[in-house]
Every structure is written in C-alpha cells, then in structure tokens.
Enzyme design. Structure first.
Site, short mmCIF file in Angstrom:
data_model
loop_
_atom_site.label_atom_id
_atom_site.label_comp_id
_atom_site.label_asym_id
_atom_site.label_seq_id
_atom_site.Cartn_x
_atom_site.Cartn_y
_atom_site.Cartn_z
N ASP A 109 -0.57 7.39 10.11
CA ASP A 109 -1.43 6.60 11.00
C ASP A 109 -0.63 5.60 11.84
OD1 ASP A 109 -0.62 4.85 9.04
OD2 ASP A 109 -2.63 4.41 8.29
N HIS B 138 1.50 4.04 7.55
CA HIS B 138 1.63 4.62 6.21
C HIS B 138 2.29 5.99 6.29
CE1 HIS B 138 -1.76 1.72 5.90
NE2 HIS B 138 -1.11 1.38 4.80
N SER C 140 0.80 -1.22 0.00
CA SER C 140 0.00 0.00 0.00
C SER C 140 0.84 1.27 0.00
CB SER C 140 -0.93 0.01 1.22
OG SER C 140 -0.19 -0.09 2.42
#
Length: 341
Positions: A291, A294, A118
């Site tokens: 967070d 990330h 991601s």
C-alpha cells in the site's frame, strides 16, 4: 519429629501422656504425586525426589540448606533441618546447595523476540517474514511476535523493559529484532500522534539497546531493521481514503533509516537497511509494498532473505530439540527423550 514410627518407638509401657512438637509437621504433608517431579535435586549424579514438603512457610522463601534422613525399610527421602548431622550421607547433604541442585523438569526453547510496529505485527500473516523465520526455526527456537501496529519508539522504549525486565528473563533470548521508524517518521503537521522527532528517535533506539545490554543481551544478539521506503503515490491514496493528506515522505523516512543504521554501527549491532536495500540500483521498490508503506508478499520475502543470513550466524549452533521420532526407545521412552536428566 522425624516420623510417626520414631514417635511410636519412643513410647514405653505405662506412658499415658505424650508431648509432640509440631514445628516440623510440614514434613508429613504429602506432595501431590504429579507435582513431586518439581521437587527434585541431584547429588553425586543421582536424582532424588521429595514426597513431602521440604520446608515450611517461614523458610520457603530463603530455601535453607536441607539434609535428609534415610528411613530404614522405606525407599523415600524425608527432609529435615539437622543442626548436627551424624551419618556420612547426611553430612554431605548438609552442604548441599538446594538453589543450584533443584531440578525443574521443563523443556525450554530459546527465543527470538521480534519487536516493532505494524510491519512486525503483520509478519505472522500468510507469507509473512516472521512466519517464515518461525518455520525455519521450528524445534530449535521460538519466534515471539511483539509487533504493535501504529506504535513508535517513544512508546516502545517503555514497553521493552516490561517484555524483558531483567537478566533472568533474558537467559533464553537468542536474538532480538528492533524494527521501528515507519511511524516515527510521520510528518508532524499531518500526523502529530505518531510523529517522533529524528533526534528523539535516535535516542530512543539507543535507550532500547542499552536496556537489552543491561540485562545481559549482548549487542551481537541485536538486529536493527530500518523502515522501508515510502511509495508516496500509493500511500497518498491510502491517506485520501481516510480523509487525510499524505503524511509520510520517502526522503524523511530515509533520514530515519540512516539514523537507525548509525545507531546500530555505534553499538556494534547488525542492521538490515531496508530503505537502502529496496532502492538499490534504482530498482522499482513499489513491488515490495502492498500500500506504499506495508510489505507485500515480495517485500516480506525480501526482508526475510536479508535477515535470515544474520540470524543463521547467531542461531546456527542451536540443537534440534528432542530426538527424531524413530530414535525414541519405546521400552524406555523417558530415558531416550531426556538423556541428560
């Protein structure tokens, strides 16, 4: 059968029946004009273009050597398979290797492949590290984002050979980044779906590098990026909102980062050790994370600042593709746009 002209020329007064061998009929099937440019070849620094099919279906796959007959009063080239060429030019063309001289007019940009989870997938968002790289390399190199949110190396090692299956697909590859580990390092008890044991993670990285090298991508074109550190209090809040417990620990992620760096050293590939760099000197790495896992805007900027110097060394010699607009000759744009064709 060279042409209808040659058939008519062979007829005599009193002929009432003729037999025509149609095995070469494909030579008279015209090519759609906009597509004729894709059937060109070079000979003695001149370019020739087929206006009719150069081979039939039976020979198209093997591309047998082609010769050409130059028709009087016709400024076209019709190919034919000539077992006994007579004309000097026909003899020269008889030895022409069509595979190597056929020119496909396509502008091709070099490629950088960003392969990861991601953190790579999100890298094309506003202020993302991938978007910044793409902007710096515009008109020099395409940046291809193949980030897969939630993925680990167990799955990635099977995907990479589908992205770059062989050497022909690797020809335009200028660099590859491999950025996995944030999911592999999940705690098995809390996140068995994404967890990959450390030993397997290490072998998976080796497998991907070995594949790239097997298709002709040298190790100096490969950059490994370690997972960033985990800010456990912030990430625990994210886990809690999803009804789960903390599923990653910074110390565990550090072991995966160390293994990644060691694999890079083993193969002579460059490494951006985010886990170490972001914590260097006891700095507050929380500002690099949005967070706890990330990257924030500052984290994206930090990664790009460490990655760009490595890529710049590999890509510094890439030319600017197509000339500056003011250098295009309006009277003859094609020759100034494509001077080497």
């Amino acid at each position: 059968m060279e042409s209808l002209r040659s058939v008519i020329a062979s007829m005599e007064k009193g002929d009432f029946l003729a037999s025509i061998d149609t095995k070469d009929a494909y030579l008279h099937i015209p090519i759609f004009p906009p597509l004729q440019q894709f059937l060109r070849f070079a000979f003695r620094e001149e370019h020739f273009q087929f206006v009719a099919l150069p081979f039939d279906l039976a020979t198209a796959a093997s591309l047998h050597k082609v010769v050409s007959s130059f028709h009087l009063n016709e400024e076209i080239i019709l190919p034919s398979f000539c077992p006994a060429p007579v004309h000097r030019i026909e003899k020269a063309l008889h030895t022409l290797n069509v595979n190597s001289t056929l020119i496909i007019e396509m502008i091709s940009w070099p490629l950088i492949l960003l392969f990861g989870d991601s953190i790579t997938q999100f890298s094309f968002e506003t202020n993302g590290w991938g978007a910044t790289l793409a902007n710096k390399l515009v008109r020099k190199c395409d940046v291809l984002n193949r980030g897969l949110s939630g993925y680990n190396t167990r799955w990635a090692k099977h995907i990479l050979p589908k992205l770059i299956p062989n050497s022909s697909h690797a020809e335009n590859i200028a660099a590859v980044t491999i950025f996995f580990g944030a999911n592999d390092g999940s705690l098995k008890e809390e996140n068995p779906q994404q967890h990959v044991p450390l030993e397997e993670y290490t072998e998976n990285l080796r497998s991907m590098i070995q594949h790239l090298m097997s298709v002709g991508i040298k190790q100096e074109k490969i950059v490994l990026i370690t997972p960033p550190p985990i800010h456990e209090p912030s990430w625990e809040k994210q886990c809690f909102t999803k009804g789960s417990k903390l599923n990653r620990l910074n110390s565990v992620t550090g072991a995966y980062a160390k293994a990644c760096a060691e694999v890079g050293k083993e193969y002579g590939a460059d490494v951006v050790d985010l886990w170490t760099l972001m914590q260097d000197g006891g700095s507050d790495y929380m500002l690099y994370l949005s967070d706890g896992l990330h990257l924030s805007d500052e984290g994206n900027q930090f990664l790009e600042s460490k990655l760009w110097p490595l890529l710049e060394k590999k890509l510094g010699a890439l030319p600017f593709i197509l000339p500056y607009w003011n250098d295009v000759d309006n009277n003859n744009p094609e020759s100034s746009l494509f001077p080497k064709l």
